[in-house]
Each structure stands twice: as structure tokens, then as C-alpha cells.
Design a protein around this motif. Sequence first.
Motif, PDB file in Angstrom:
ATOM      1  N   TRP A 115     -13.343  13.861  38.195  1.00  0.00           N
ATOM      2  CA  TRP A 115     -13.060  14.968  37.283  1.00  0.00           C
ATOM      3  C   TRP A 115     -11.791  15.657  37.762  1.00  0.00           C
ATOM      4  CZ3 TRP A 115     -14.758  15.325  32.694  1.00  0.00           C
ATOM      5  CH2 TRP A 115     -14.700  16.523  31.972  1.00  0.00           C
ATOM      6  N   PRO A 116     -10.832  15.895  36.885  1.00  0.00           N
ATOM      7  CA  PRO A 116      -9.493  16.326  37.316  1.00  0.00           C
ATOM      8  C   PRO A 116      -9.368  17.817  37.622  1.00  0.00           C
ATOM      9  CG  PRO A 116      -9.524  16.093  34.950  1.00  0.00           C
ATOM     10  CD  PRO A 116     -10.890  15.652  35.434  1.00  0.00           C
ATOM     11  N   GLY A 117     -10.276  18.366  38.397  1.00  0.00           N
ATOM     12  CA  GLY A 117     -10.180  19.780  38.736  1.00  0.00           C
ATOM     13  C   GLY A 117     -11.535  20.428  38.894  1.00  0.00           C
ATOM     14  N   VAL A 118     -11.550  21.739  38.832  1.00  0.00           N
ATOM     15  CA  VAL A 118     -12.750  22.551  39.014  1.00  0.00           C
ATOM     16  C   VAL A 118     -13.226  23.021  37.644  1.00  0.00           C
ATOM     17  CG1 VAL A 118     -13.617  24.717  39.970  1.00  0.00           C
ATOM     18  CG2 VAL A 118     -12.104  23.277  41.335  1.00  0.00           C
ATOM     19  N   GLN A 119     -14.484  22.759  37.341  1.00  0.00           N
ATOM     20  CA  GLN A 119     -15.026  23.046  36.014  1.00  0.00           C
ATOM     21  C   GLN A 119     -15.856  24.326  36.001  1.00  0.00           C
ATOM     22  OE1 GLN A 119     -14.350  21.280  33.253  1.00  0.00           O
ATOM     23  NE2 GLN A 119     -15.489  22.764  32.024  1.00  0.00           N
ATOM     24  N   LEU A 120     -15.668  25.089  34.924  1.00  0.00           N
ATOM     25  CA  LEU A 120     -16.484  26.268  34.652  1.00  0.00           C
ATOM     26  C   LEU A 120     -16.855  26.223  33.178  1.00  0.00           C
ATOM     27  CD1 LEU A 120     -15.737  29.976  35.623  1.00  0.00           C
ATOM     28  CD2 LEU A 120     -16.359  29.371  33.295  1.00  0.00           C
ATOM     29  N   SER A 121     -18.144  26.138  32.907  1.00  0.00           N
ATOM     30  CA  SER A 121     -18.639  26.189  31.528  1.00  0.00           C
ATOM     31  C   SER A 121     -19.718  27.260  31.458  1.00  0.00           C
ATOM     32  CB  SER A 121     -19.218  24.840  31.093  1.00  0.00           C
ATOM     33  OG  SER A 121     -18.234  23.835  31.129  1.00  0.00           O
ATOM     34  N   LEU A 122     -19.602  28.139  30.466  1.00  0.00           N
ATOM     35  CA  LEU A 122     -20.519  29.271  30.370  1.00  0.00           C
ATOM     36  C   LEU A 122     -20.778  29.579  28.895  1.00  0.00           C
ATOM     37  CD1 LEU A 122     -21.939  31.587  32.027  1.00  0.00           C
ATOM     38  CD2 LEU A 122     -19.853  32.923  31.671  1.00  0.00           C
ATOM     39  N   VAL A 123     -22.060  29.684  28.538  1.00  0.00           N
ATOM     40  CA  VAL A 123     -22.444  30.058  27.184  1.00  0.00           C
ATOM     41  C   VAL A 123     -23.391  31.253  27.283  1.00  0.00           C
ATOM     42  CG1 VAL A 123     -23.380  29.288  24.981  1.00  0.00           C
ATOM     43  CG2 VAL A 123     -22.326  27.618  26.520  1.00  0.00           C
ATOM     44  N   VAL A 124     -23.068  32.321  26.584  1.00  0.00           N
ATOM     45  CA  VAL A 124     -23.860  33.549  26.648  1.00  0.00           C
ATOM     46  C   VAL A 124     -24.453  33.861  25.286  1.00  0.00           C
ATOM     47  CG1 VAL A 124     -23.748  36.046  26.998  1.00  0.00           C
ATOM     48  CG2 VAL A 124     -22.599  34.514  28.598  1.00  0.00           C
ATOM     49  N   ASP A 125     -25.778  33.908  25.236  1.00  0.00           N
ATOM     50  CA  ASP A 125     -26.516  34.292  24.023  1.00  0.00           C
ATOM     51  C   ASP A 125     -26.196  33.411  22.826  1.00  0.00           C
ATOM     52  OD1 ASP A 125     -27.652  36.339  25.494  1.00  0.00           O
ATOM     53  OD2 ASP A 125     -26.255  37.863  24.781  1.00  0.00           O
ATOM     54  N   ALA A 126     -25.655  32.203  23.074  1.00  0.00           N
ATOM     55  CA  ALA A 126     -25.218  31.318  21.994  1.00  0.00           C
ATOM     56  C   ALA A 126     -24.289  32.058  21.035  1.00  0.00           C
ATOM     57  CB  ALA A 126     -26.403  30.723  21.240  1.00  0.00           C
ATOM     58  N   ALA A 127     -23.582  33.074  21.561  1.00  0.00           N
ATOM     59  CA  ALA A 127     -22.700  33.901  20.738  1.00  0.00           C
ATOM     60  C   ALA A 127     -21.245  33.805  21.180  1.00  0.00           C
ATOM     61  CB  ALA A 127     -23.149  35.357  20.802  1.00  0.00           C
ATOM     62  N   GLU A 128     -21.022  33.465  22.435  1.00  0.00           N
ATOM     63  CA  GLU A 128     -19.665  33.264  22.936  1.00  0.00           C
ATOM     64  C   GLU A 128     -19.710  32.240  24.063  1.00  0.00           C
ATOM     65  OE1 GLU A 128     -17.850  36.577  25.002  1.00  0.00           O
ATOM     66  OE2 GLU A 128     -19.801  37.481  25.427  1.00  0.00           O
ATOM     67  N   HIS A 129     -18.615  31.537  24.228  1.00  0.00           N
ATOM     68  CA  HIS A 129     -18.584  30.526  25.289  1.00  0.00           C
ATOM     69  C   HIS A 129     -17.203  30.454  25.910  1.00  0.00           C
ATOM     70  CE1 HIS A 129     -17.158  28.179  21.787  1.00  0.00           C
ATOM     71  NE2 HIS A 129     -16.501  27.450  22.675  1.00  0.00           N
ATOM     72  N   LEU A 130     -17.178  30.020  27.168  1.00  0.00           N
ATOM     73  CA  LEU A 130     -15.952  29.876  27.946  1.00  0.00           C
ATOM     74  C   LEU A 130     -16.005  28.516  28.628  1.00  0.00           C
ATOM     75  CD1 LEU A 130     -13.379  31.031  29.376  1.00  0.00           C
ATOM     76  CD2 LEU A 130     -14.926  32.007  31.093  1.00  0.00           C
ATOM     77  N   VAL A 131     -14.959  27.732  28.444  1.00  0.00           N
ATOM     78  CA  VAL A 131     -14.860  26.415  29.073  1.00  0.00           C
ATOM     79  C   VAL A 131     -13.498  26.346  29.750  1.00  0.00           C
ATOM     80  CG1 VAL A 131     -14.908  23.921  28.727  1.00  0.00           C
ATOM     81  CG2 VAL A 131     -16.301  25.405  27.272  1.00  0.00           C
ATOM     82  N   ALA A 132     -13.499  26.089  31.056  1.00  0.00           N
ATOM     83  CA  ALA A 132     -12.238  26.115  31.803  1.00  0.00           C
ATOM     84  C   ALA A 132     -12.177  24.971  32.800  1.00  0.00           C
ATOM     85  CB  ALA A 132     -12.075  27.441  32.527  1.00  0.00           C
ATOM     86  N   LEU A 133     -11.012  24.363  32.877  1.00  0.00           N
ATOM     87  CA  LEU A 133     -10.717  23.362  33.893  1.00  0.00           C
ATOM     88  C   LEU A 133      -9.575  23.915  34.728  1.00  0.00           C
ATOM     89  CD1 LEU A 133     -11.104  20.507  35.090  1.00  0.00           C
ATOM     90  CD2 LEU A 133      -9.405  19.700  33.439  1.00  0.00           C
ATOM     91  N   MET A 134      -9.875  24.240  35.995  1.00  0.00           N
ATOM     92  CA  MET A 134      -8.877  24.826  36.879  1.00  0.00           C
ATOM     93  C   MET A 134      -8.472  23.852  37.970  1.00  0.00           C
ATOM     94  SD  MET A 134     -10.386  28.735  37.108  1.00  0.00           S
ATOM     95  CE  MET A 134     -12.102  28.223  37.172  1.00  0.00           C
ATOM     96  N   THR A 135      -7.376  24.154  38.639  1.00  0.00           N
ATOM     97  CA  THR A 135      -6.920  23.318  39.741  1.00  0.00           C
ATOM     98  C   THR A 135      -7.923  23.387  40.894  1.00  0.00           C
ATOM     99  OG1 THR A 135      -5.621  25.168  40.588  1.00  0.00           O
ATOM    100  CG2 THR A 135      -4.492  23.616  39.135  1.00  0.00           C
ATOM    101  N   PRO A 136      -7.913  22.406  41.792  1.00  0.00           N
ATOM    102  CA  PRO A 136      -8.907  22.391  42.879  1.00  0.00           C
ATOM    103  C   PRO A 136      -8.939  23.675  43.705  1.00  0.00           C
ATOM    104  CG  PRO A 136      -7.837  20.262  42.742  1.00  0.00           C
ATOM    105  CD  PRO A 136      -7.114  21.155  41.770  1.00  0.00           C
ATOM    106  N   ALA A 137      -7.801  24.328  43.905  1.00  0.00           N
ATOM    107  CA  ALA A 137      -7.773  25.576  44.676  1.00  0.00           C
ATOM    108  C   ALA A 137      -8.027  26.797  43.802  1.00  0.00           C
ATOM    109  CB  ALA A 137      -6.428  25.722  45.380  1.00  0.00           C
TER     110      ALA A 137
END
Length: 286
Positions: free
Chosen positions: A191-213
Motif C-alpha cells: 500500500w503506497p502510504g499511510v491510510q486513514l478511513s473514517l465514517v461518522v454516523d453514515a453522514a460524513e466520511h474522510l479517506v486519506a492516503l498520507m506519506t509514510p512519515a
Amino acid sequence: MQITSDQLEAEQALAGLGFTELEARLYCALLSSGPATGYRLAKLVGKAPPNVYQALASLGRKAAVMVDETEARTWRAARPEELLAVLGGAFATRQAEAERRLASLARAPVDDRIYQIADPDQVIERARAMLAAAQDIVLFDLFPAPLRALRASLEAAAGRGVRVAGLVYEDAPAPAGVTARRAAEAPADRWPGVQLSLVVDAAEHLVALMTPAMDGVRRAIWSDSAYLSCLQHSGLSAEIRLADLAAAGRDPLADLSLLRSAPRGLRALVDPAPAEPAPASEETSR
């Protein structure tokens, strides 16, 4: 006055705290050379005396210097720890006032758009704000570094009675009150980096792929589209439940997962370089 690299870096640090170039230079000169008159400081930094006296008055208002008001007025630098404590308190006061003023203007309309986020700190702060606003259920998929950054916010949401569950990628203890499942596969090498996936109340979501640091963002999107957030919730809940099945050896369709099937889209994400065209065969070159 010859400026050393250490003094230049110190001046730049003060500039980041709102000091002008001359204020920073005078304060650092007083720190390194000791108490001095305005005239001596003007010669030391190579600036006109009126400008130096004006800057010293400003430093006094910032609690950066003290002055001896005898015949030969002499200035002395405040200790760095004292200065920083005063600056920190003043900043906290201004921050609280700005927060109060801005809150009176803030509106949170749902506009159904997809927004890009380019700064890694903003990604984390957006995630914390989402968790602070959670009311019903939070689902997440977090690599170790973002999990550490969001641990306290996840625990706070769970402490309010919000259902919090997600996928993790290390065997560290789960955040208090949070249902965490170890991902069936550790994708660090795929996987090409650090993953963050977050879904809150099925009303908003955030999906991010960041650098390893976590000092850069390769791609990050946020949306309060209820439709897209419901889809994200559905997919992420399925991943969490499948991780539970896989841990018990009850996942007969494991080869359908993204990492195991490694479809064309994943290969392009990991290695975006276009493939070299195949050489024409002797048959087709005729």
C-alpha cells in the motif's frame, strides 16, 4: 555584527511567533551579548537608532525585554522560558477569543460535495472534529500512526456512548471502549502510504492516503454526502466483519479482497508508472 547560523535560526523561530526581523535580531543580540544601551544596540545590529528604539518599545510590550530607566537607559533580554510562557498565554487568550467570534459566524450546511484536503495536519484535525461531533456510530480503518493520533478522540466518542469499531494493523491494545479487529492482511508493503478511513454516523466520511512519515498527503477527500457516506459505511462495516470471520478461519471468499486479488486499479495505485509498450512482433512489423 556577524550573524551565526544558530542566531539566524533563532531569529527565524521568533519570526514564526510574530516578531519583526529587527525585533528578533535585537532580542537575540541582547541574549548573546548581555544588557546594552539603545545606542550600543544600534551599532551592534547596524540599524538607525530611531528604528532600534521603536523596536525595543515593541519588545517591551511583548515582555521580551526589561529596561533600566537610569540616565543611560539599558535593556536586558527576558529569559527565553519567561518570554515563551508569556507568548503562550497571550496566544491562548487570543485563540479563545477568535474561537468565540468565529463560532458565532460558523454554519454547517450540508452541500453534498467532495472536497480535497492537501495538508496532513488538517486531515488529522478534520478527523478529530468528526469524532467530536459523532452521535450514533463511528467506523474506521486506521494504520498505526493515525490510530495513535486519533486514539484519545476515539476513546472520547466511545465514552459518550457512541458505537466505535474499526480495523487496526498492529497488536497494540485497542482504544478504551472501542471494538477493534486486526486486519486480515498487513498491507504495509503493498500500500503506497499511510491510510486513514473514517465514517461518522453514515453522514460524513474522510479517506486519506498520507506519506509514510505523515508529513504529506497523496490524496485525501472529505464529504458530507449522505449517499456516499452510507456507501462508505456499508463497505467499511463489511471489511470489519470479514476481518472477524477471517480471524476464525471462516472466510471462504478471501480471494475477493482487494489485496489478495490485486486488480488493475490497485496495481496502478501502487505503481503509477505507465507500462512500457510491448515490442512489435516480427509478424506485425512486416
